[in-house]
Motif scaffolding. Sequence first.
Motif, PDB file in Angstrom:
ATOM      1  N   PHE A 334      -6.436  -2.621  -8.662  1.00 56.23           N
ATOM      2  CA  PHE A 334      -5.457  -1.820  -9.402  1.00 56.23           C
ATOM      3  C   PHE A 334      -4.277  -1.456  -8.501  1.00 56.23           C
ATOM      4  O   PHE A 334      -3.108  -1.583  -8.899  1.00 56.23           O
ATOM      5  CB  PHE A 334      -6.135  -0.563  -9.934  1.00 56.23           C
ATOM      6  CG  PHE A 334      -5.272   0.269 -10.837  1.00 56.23           C
ATOM      7  CD1 PHE A 334      -5.247   0.040 -12.197  1.00 56.23           C
ATOM      8  CD2 PHE A 334      -4.484   1.284 -10.317  1.00 56.23           C
ATOM      9  CE1 PHE A 334      -4.446   0.811 -13.036  1.00 56.23           C
ATOM     10  CE2 PHE A 334      -3.682   2.064 -11.140  1.00 56.23           C
ATOM     11  CZ  PHE A 334      -3.661   1.818 -12.503  1.00 56.23           C
ATOM     12  N   GLN A 335      -4.573  -1.028  -7.270  1.00 55.92           N
ATOM     13  CA  GLN A 335      -3.518  -0.667  -6.314  1.00 55.92           C
ATOM     14  C   GLN A 335      -2.626  -1.863  -6.002  1.00 55.92           C
ATOM     15  O   GLN A 335      -1.388  -1.758  -6.008  1.00 55.92           O
ATOM     16  CB  GLN A 335      -4.161  -0.148  -5.022  1.00 55.92           C
ATOM     17  CG  GLN A 335      -3.197   0.095  -3.874  1.00 55.92           C
ATOM     18  CD  GLN A 335      -2.366   1.356  -4.061  1.00 55.92           C
ATOM     19  OE1 GLN A 335      -2.898   2.395  -4.415  1.00 55.92           O
ATOM     20  NE2 GLN A 335      -1.059   1.257  -3.831  1.00 55.92           N
ATOM     21  N   ALA A 336      -3.245  -3.012  -5.752  1.00 54.58           N
ATOM     22  CA  ALA A 336      -2.474  -4.203  -5.398  1.00 54.58           C
ATOM     23  C   ALA A 336      -1.632  -4.684  -6.584  1.00 54.58           C
ATOM     24  O   ALA A 336      -0.513  -5.180  -6.398  1.00 54.58           O
ATOM     25  CB  ALA A 336      -3.425  -5.317  -4.943  1.00 54.58           C
ATOM     26  N   ARG A 337      -2.153  -4.517  -7.767  1.00 54.21           N
ATOM     27  CA  ARG A 337      -1.490  -5.060  -8.946  1.00 54.21           C
ATOM     28  C   ARG A 337      -0.328  -4.185  -9.407  1.00 54.21           C
ATOM     29  O   ARG A 337       0.715  -4.689  -9.823  1.00 54.21           O
ATOM     30  CB  ARG A 337      -2.523  -5.200 -10.066  1.00 54.21           C
ATOM     31  CG  ARG A 337      -2.085  -6.027 -11.243  1.00 54.21           C
ATOM     32  CD  ARG A 337      -3.297  -6.436 -12.065  1.00 54.21           C
ATOM     33  NE  ARG A 337      -2.923  -7.384 -13.093  1.00 54.21           N
ATOM     34  CZ  ARG A 337      -3.764  -8.201 -13.699  1.00 54.21           C
ATOM     35  NH1 ARG A 337      -5.029  -8.221 -13.352  1.00 54.21           N
ATOM     36  NH2 ARG A 337      -3.342  -9.033 -14.635  1.00 54.21           N
ATOM     37  N   TYR A 338      -0.502  -2.864  -9.336  1.00 51.97           N
ATOM     38  CA  TYR A 338       0.499  -1.960  -9.922  1.00 51.97           C
ATOM     39  C   TYR A 338       1.132  -1.022  -8.897  1.00 51.97           C
ATOM     40  O   TYR A 338       1.946  -0.174  -9.277  1.00 51.97           O
ATOM     41  CB  TYR A 338      -0.147  -1.143 -11.050  1.00 51.97           C
ATOM     42  CG  TYR A 338      -0.721  -2.040 -12.124  1.00 51.97           C
ATOM     43  CD1 TYR A 338       0.106  -2.813 -12.928  1.00 51.97           C
ATOM     44  CD2 TYR A 338      -2.097  -2.162 -12.293  1.00 51.97           C
ATOM     45  CE1 TYR A 338      -0.420  -3.658 -13.896  1.00 51.97           C
ATOM     46  CE2 TYR A 338      -2.634  -3.003 -13.256  1.00 51.97           C
ATOM     47  CZ  TYR A 338      -1.781  -3.755 -14.052  1.00 51.97           C
ATOM     48  OH  TYR A 338      -2.303  -4.601 -15.000  1.00 51.97           O
ATOM     49  N   ASN A 339       0.748  -1.158  -7.621  1.00 57.16           N
ATOM     50  CA  ASN A 339       1.292  -0.303  -6.564  1.00 57.16           C
ATOM     51  C   ASN A 339       1.102   1.178  -6.901  1.00 57.16           C
ATOM     52  O   ASN A 339       1.981   2.014  -6.648  1.00 57.16           O
ATOM     53  CB  ASN A 339       2.779  -0.605  -6.329  1.00 57.16           C
ATOM     54  CG  ASN A 339       3.268  -0.047  -5.006  1.00 57.16           C
ATOM     55  OD1 ASN A 339       2.500   0.055  -4.047  1.00 57.16           O
ATOM     56  ND2 ASN A 339       4.535   0.337  -4.949  1.00 57.16           N
TER      57      ASN A 339
END
Length: 396
Positions: A334-339
């Motif tokens: 989630f972090q990598a995908r949507y910062n």
Amino acid sequence: MLSFPSDGDLSLYLHIPFCTTCCSYCAFYSEPINENTAFLNAYVDRLEQEILAVASRVERFATIFIGGGNPGSLSAEQLRRLLVAAKAGLSDEVTVEMNPETFSEAFFDVFSEGLVTRLSMGIQSMDDATLNRLGRNARRCDNLRGINLAQKAHEAYGIELSFDLMVCLPGQTVDDAISDLKEVLTLSEADHISLYCLTVEEGTELAEQVGLGTTTVLDEDGQQDFLSRIWAELGRLQFDHYEVSNFCRNQQKSRHNMVYWRLDDYLGLGSSAASTIREGTVSRHYTQVQDLRDYASSPLFSGYEEEIVDANQQIEEYLMMALRTNTGIDKQVFQARYNQDFDTLFSPVISTLDSSWFHDAKDLFVLTEYGFMVLDEILLRLALEISQALDRLYPL
């Protein structure tokens, strides 16, 4: 031409909108084959040309799914043309939907060439009275014949088998539903079951019947009791409940449907087909808006409408898809995908949810089976939090 990356995994969905008749509950686009036979060849011709054009730009499709409607409305040769155009022999999984009443050994040649790896058959019920109430074209005898042929394909060519069943139907008891399930599994070596709770979709014949009071459906409490009992039975039969409506054993998940639930890239071709394509931080939806007649008579790649999906909507869609699965949300993904940090965004609202609905670990947020029962409520509360949370983090 549709825009999509040519250097990553891309899956393909092909829509065949021809069916014998439309079932009372069905909201997928289809039209009667008998009234549209004149358009069938032209529809297949255009679809084949669009597949060839897309396939020329990618090495292969990761997964392929041919759905409908009823792909059994095609001849075996027409189906073969589409699969060959899509370089199906190179894909990890190739699923074809078939209704039992139109499935025949004529399709076995396609299986023997290795162009199909998985067969998905809509049984829905093994009871004639229930099938009649649903407006199904198949009778119990058609279902028995279709299951028998599917098992032959499994034994001869190693085709994976998946069967669709419906529950919470008018007049159906839990014992009826369990009897249907056990009969299908006795007659076949299926390792995948899609179990759908009857949903009243706007614009369907069923919705009209419910509105008129001629058909009664279970309320939410009745559905939850029904589902909990049949889910437990599937567990006893060693099926893993890996998505709200899907169960597998021996790890035979639907790889193509996992693409949807992970929001990976997939391209949909054919009348009413949809696509989701991500390039960097940009996400695009394509929707094919032509009916089958217009599609059959219009230029290649006409009728595909593009929508750019904003950041909030991307997160909402990811939640909607990922929380349907028993793997839930990987917080690092989630972090990598949507910062964005998942806990920072959603911890305030998660703290207000019933703790029996979810497991919240350092790296994962996953719903329990009870959480699956109230998925819509959870999604609504998380979605309401997105805009407010982003406003707090990034005030104007």
